[in-house]
Scaffold this active site. Structure first.
Site, PDB file in Angstrom:
ATOM      1  N   GLY A   1      43.882  41.918  36.934  1.00  0.00           N
ATOM      2  CA  GLY A   1      43.798  43.379  36.862  1.00  0.00           C
ATOM      3  C   GLY A   1      42.376  43.859  36.642  1.00  0.00           C
ATOM      4  CB  ALA A   2      40.094  45.215  34.944  1.00  0.00           C
ATOM      5  CG  LEU A   3      42.948  45.328  40.541  1.00  0.00           C
ATOM      6  CD1 LEU A   3      43.975  45.706  41.615  1.00  0.00           C
ATOM      7  CD2 LEU A   3      42.772  43.812  40.499  1.00  0.00           C
ATOM      8  CG  HIS A   4      35.917  44.329  40.743  1.00  0.00           C
ATOM      9  ND1 HIS A   4      35.825  43.451  41.801  1.00  0.00           N
ATOM     10  CD2 HIS A   4      35.971  43.549  39.632  1.00  0.00           C
ATOM     11  CE1 HIS A   4      35.796  42.211  41.356  1.00  0.00           C
ATOM     12  NE2 HIS A   4      35.907  42.229  40.029  1.00  0.00           N
TER      13      HIS A   4
ATOM     14  NE  ARG B   1      35.579  37.880  30.447  1.00  0.00           N
ATOM     15  CZ  ARG B   1      36.405  36.970  30.972  1.00  0.00           C
ATOM     16  NH1 ARG B   1      36.186  36.500  32.185  1.00  0.00           N
ATOM     17  NH2 ARG B   1      37.445  36.537  30.292  1.00  0.00           N
TER      18      ARG B   1
ATOM     19  CD  GLN C   1      39.730  31.062  39.071  1.00  0.00           C
ATOM     20  OE1 GLN C   1      39.814  31.222  37.862  1.00  0.00           O
ATOM     21  NE2 GLN C   1      39.770  32.072  39.917  1.00  0.00           N
TER      22      GLN C   1
ATOM     23  N   GLY D   1      35.754  43.649  44.724  1.00  0.00           N
ATOM     24  CA  GLY D   1      35.873  42.214  44.996  1.00  0.00           C
ATOM     25  C   GLY D   1      37.335  41.813  45.134  1.00  0.00           C
ATOM     26  CG  HIS D   2      39.975  42.106  41.761  1.00  0.00           C
ATOM     27  ND1 HIS D   2      39.310  42.875  40.834  1.00  0.00           N
ATOM     28  CD2 HIS D   2      40.178  40.911  41.163  1.00  0.00           C
ATOM     29  CE1 HIS D   2      39.127  42.181  39.722  1.00  0.00           C
ATOM     30  NE2 HIS D   2      39.644  40.982  39.896  1.00  0.00           N
TER      31      HIS D   2
ATOM     32  CB  ALA E   1      32.630  41.904  46.370  1.00  0.00           C
TER      33      ALA E   1
HETATM   34  P1  AMP Z   1      40.080  37.890  37.970  1.00  0.00           P
HETATM   35  O1  AMP Z   1      40.888  39.139  37.966  1.00  0.00           O
HETATM   36  O2  AMP Z   1      38.714  38.040  37.407  1.00  0.00           O
HETATM   37  O3  AMP Z   1      40.834  36.704  37.446  1.00  0.00           O
HETATM   38  O4  AMP Z   1      39.819  37.570  39.503  1.00  0.00           O
HETATM   39  C1  AMP Z   1      40.876  37.484  40.408  1.00  0.00           C
HETATM   40  C2  AMP Z   1      40.361  36.949  41.722  1.00  0.00           C
HETATM   41  O5  AMP Z   1      39.346  37.806  42.219  1.00  0.00           O
HETATM   42  C3  AMP Z   1      39.723  35.552  41.586  1.00  0.00           C
HETATM   43  O6  AMP Z   1      40.080  34.770  42.727  1.00  0.00           O
HETATM   44  C4  AMP Z   1      38.257  35.873  41.578  1.00  0.00           C
HETATM   45  O7  AMP Z   1      37.452  34.804  42.048  1.00  0.00           O
HETATM   46  C5  AMP Z   1      38.196  37.047  42.517  1.00  0.00           C
HETATM   47  N1  AMP Z   1      36.988  37.835  42.296  1.00  0.00           N
HETATM   48  C6  AMP Z   1      36.575  38.384  41.132  1.00  0.00           C
HETATM   49  N2  AMP Z   1      35.384  38.996  41.297  1.00  0.00           N
HETATM   50  C7  AMP Z   1      35.043  38.827  42.602  1.00  0.00           C
HETATM   51  C8  AMP Z   1      33.917  39.211  43.391  1.00  0.00           C
HETATM   52  N3  AMP Z   1      32.895  39.899  42.885  1.00  0.00           N
HETATM   53  N4  AMP Z   1      33.900  38.850  44.692  1.00  0.00           N
HETATM   54  C9  AMP Z   1      34.933  38.134  45.231  1.00  0.00           C
HETATM   55  N5  AMP Z   1      36.012  37.745  44.538  1.00  0.00           N
HETATM   56  C10 AMP Z   1      36.061  38.082  43.242  1.00  0.00           C
END
Ligand code: AMP
Length: 282
Positions: free
Chosen positions: A31-34, A187, A153, A36-37, A176
Site C-alpha cells: 500500500g501507500a501506493l505511488h 518510505r 527481493q 512505481g507501484h 520508477a
Molecule cells: P512495497 O509496497 O514497497 O512492498 O512494494 C511493492 C512492489 O512495488 C515491490 O515489488 C517493489 O519492488 C515495487 N516498487 C516499489 N517502489 C518501486 C519503484 N520506485 N519502482 C518500481 N517498483 C517499485
C-alpha cells in the site's frame, strides 16, 4: 474493482476471472501506493488479461525495532488509484486472515538472503518469501510483477519460484524515479523537506559509480568515492554499498557482467535502498 478480504471469496472471484482461459497477473504491495507501484499494475495488464493487486502490510518482514506500526496506510486512496489503472481485484486481507492462530511455517531462501538487506534486517527475507508464497497460493496467478527497486527481493522471489516449482512467471519492472532521480518509495514520506532534498545525492552517487565501473575504474575506489559522496550529501550512515553479480548476488571485487550496484543508506530516521545497472542490460 472488487475489494476482497477473505480467501474463499478471493478463490471464487479468481476462478470467475480465469473463465474462458483468461490469465491473471498478481501485483503484491504494502500500500501507500505511488507511481512505481502503478507501473507494476500497467506491466501486469500488458502481460495478462486481468490484474489482482494485493495490499498487505506484512508484519513478519518487519524487525522488532522497525516501522510496522508507523508504516503509511491509506486504503481508500490506494483503492482509487488501483481502480483507475483497471485493476480487477484488490486483495486486502487482515493479519488474522493471513496468519491465523498457530501459523508456524516459513520459507527461507538461504543463499540469496544472507547479505545486504538480509544482514541489516535479520528475518526480513524469510518474511517476504513466506508472504509471497502464500499470495501465490491464495491468488494462483499466471504472472507476478515485482519492482527492480528491491533487487535482492526480486532475485530471492525468482529463486523461490524456481526452487519450489511455482507455476508463476516472475516479471521485474524498472525502477520508477522522481524528477531528481530518487527512487519512488512509500518510505520517502518519512523524509523532512531538507532530507528529501539531500536524498538525491544517493542515486546520483550510484549512477556515477556505475558509469565509472563500466568505464574500467577500480571497483574499490568507485565504491569508496560513492560512499564519500553519499555521506557528504547529508546521509548519516551507509548500511552497504556493493557491486554484485546481478543474479547470484555474489559480491564482486572486479567488474564482470551481469553486475548490479546495490546500496542502502540512512538519512535521519529513514533507511533508503537503491540499485543501479552497471551496463544497459543489467
Ligand atoms: P512495497 O509496497 O514497497 O512492498 O512494494 C511493492 C512492489 O512495488 C515491490 O515489488 C517493489 O519492488 C515495487 N516498487 C516499489 N517502489 C518501486 C519503484 N520506485 N519502482 C518500481 N517498483 C517499485
Amino acid at each position: 474493482m472488487q475489494i476482497i478480504r477473505d480467501i474463499e471469496t478471493l478463490r471464487e472471484a479468481v476462478v470467475a476471472l480465469k473463465q474462458g482461459g483468461k490469465s491473471v497477473a498478481l501485483v503484491p504491495t504494502m500500500g501507500a501506493l505511488h507511481d512505481g507501484h502503478l507501473s507494476l499494475v500497467r506491466m501486469g495488464r500488458e502481460a495478462a488479461d486481468h490484474v489482482v493487486a494485493s495490499i498487505f502490510v506484512n508484519p513478519t518482514q518487519f524487525g522488532p525495532n522497525e516501522d510496522f506500526a508507523a508504516y503509511p496506510r491509506d486504503e481508500a486512496r490506494d483503492a482509487a488509484l488501483l481502480r483507475g489503472e483497471g485493476t480487477a481485484i484488490l486483495w486486502a486481507p487482515d493479519v488474522a486472515t493471513v496468519y491465523p492462530e498457530g501459523h508456524s511455517s516459513h520459507i527461507e531462501v538461504a543463499e540469496l538472503g544472507a547479505d545486504y538487506c538480509g544482514a541489516a534486517r535479520p528475518g526480513h527475507f524469510d518474511g517476504v518469501a513466506t508472504i509471497v508464497a502464500k499470495l501465490f497460493n491464495q491468488v494462483q496467478p499466471d504472472v507476478a510483477v515485482f519492482g527492480e527497486k528491491d533487487w535482492q527481493q526480486l532475485a530471492i522471489i525468482r529463486r523461490m519460484a524456481r526452487d519450489l516449482d511455482f507455476p508463476v512467471e516472475i516479471l521485474g519492472a524498472p525502477i520508477a524515479r522522481d524528477h531528481d532521480g530518487l527512487a519512488l518509495s512509500s518510505r520517502n514520506a518519512y523524509l523532512s523537506a531538507e532530507e528529501r532534498k539531500a536524498a538525491a545525492a544517493f542515486p546520483a552517487a550510484l549512477q556515477q559509480a556505475a558509469a565509472a565501473i563500466a568505464g574500467g575504474a577500480d571497483v574499490g575506489k568507485a565504491l569508496a568515492d560513492a560512499e564519500a559522496a553519499i555521506l557528504a550529501g547529508g546521509f548519516d550512515s551507509i548500511d552497504y554499498i556493493a557491486l554484485a553479480d546481478a543474479e547470484s548476488l555474489e559480491r564482486l571485487q572486479q567488474y564482470r557482467p551481469p553486475a548490479r550496484l546495490l546500496a542502502a543508506a540512512r538519512i535521519g530516521k529513514t533507511r533508503l535502498i537503491d540499485n543501479h545497472a552497471v551496463n544497459a542490460s543489467y
